[in-house]
Design a protein around this motif. Structure first.
Motif, PDB file in Angstrom:
ATOM      1  N   SER A   1       9.374  25.544 -18.303  1.00  0.00           N
ATOM      2  CA  SER A   1       8.404  26.615 -18.712  1.00  0.00           C
ATOM      3  C   SER A   1       8.187  26.413 -20.280  1.00  0.00           C
ATOM      4  O   SER A   1       7.176  26.917 -20.620  1.00  0.00           O
TER       5      SER A   1
ATOM      6  N   ARG B   1       5.041  23.669 -20.289  1.00  0.00           N
ATOM      7  CA  ARG B   1       4.033  24.270 -19.934  1.00  0.00           C
ATOM      8  C   ARG B   1       2.918  24.951 -20.766  1.00  0.00           C
ATOM      9  O   ARG B   1       1.859  25.166 -20.815  1.00  0.00           O
ATOM     10  N   LYS B   2       3.728  25.490 -21.680  1.00  0.00           N
ATOM     11  CA  LYS B   2       3.162  26.282 -23.079  1.00  0.00           C
ATOM     12  C   LYS B   2       2.522  25.552 -24.058  1.00  0.00           C
ATOM     13  O   LYS B   2       2.583  24.289 -24.311  1.00  0.00           O
TER      14      LYS B   2
END
Length: 70
Positions: free
Chosen positions: A66, A69-70
């Protein structure tokens, strides 16, 4: 594994057959309270420790995915 083979093949020879699903175990309890075919204590500790390690690693991988992905 040995407990499954011994106790499941001869279920009538055991007065009190005890099954446990987590951690997997089949044991025969005799009248005097002794258990035959039960898991050793270190096997159960290893089983739970591997479960904890798996959950920690899986959560770390999901957190890392996660963040990337940012």
């Amino acid at each position: 594994m040995n407990a499954y083979v011994v106790n499941d093949d001869l279920p009538n020879t055991c007065g009190d057959l005890r099954r446990q699903s987590f951690p997997p175990e089949v044991a025969c309890a005799s009248a005097d309270g002794t258990l035959t075919g039960a898991n050793a204590g270190w096997v159960e500790a290893l089983f739970f420790a591997s479960l904890v390690v798996f959950v920690l690693l899986a959560s770390m991988v999901l957190a890392l995915a996660s963040v990337r992905r940012k």
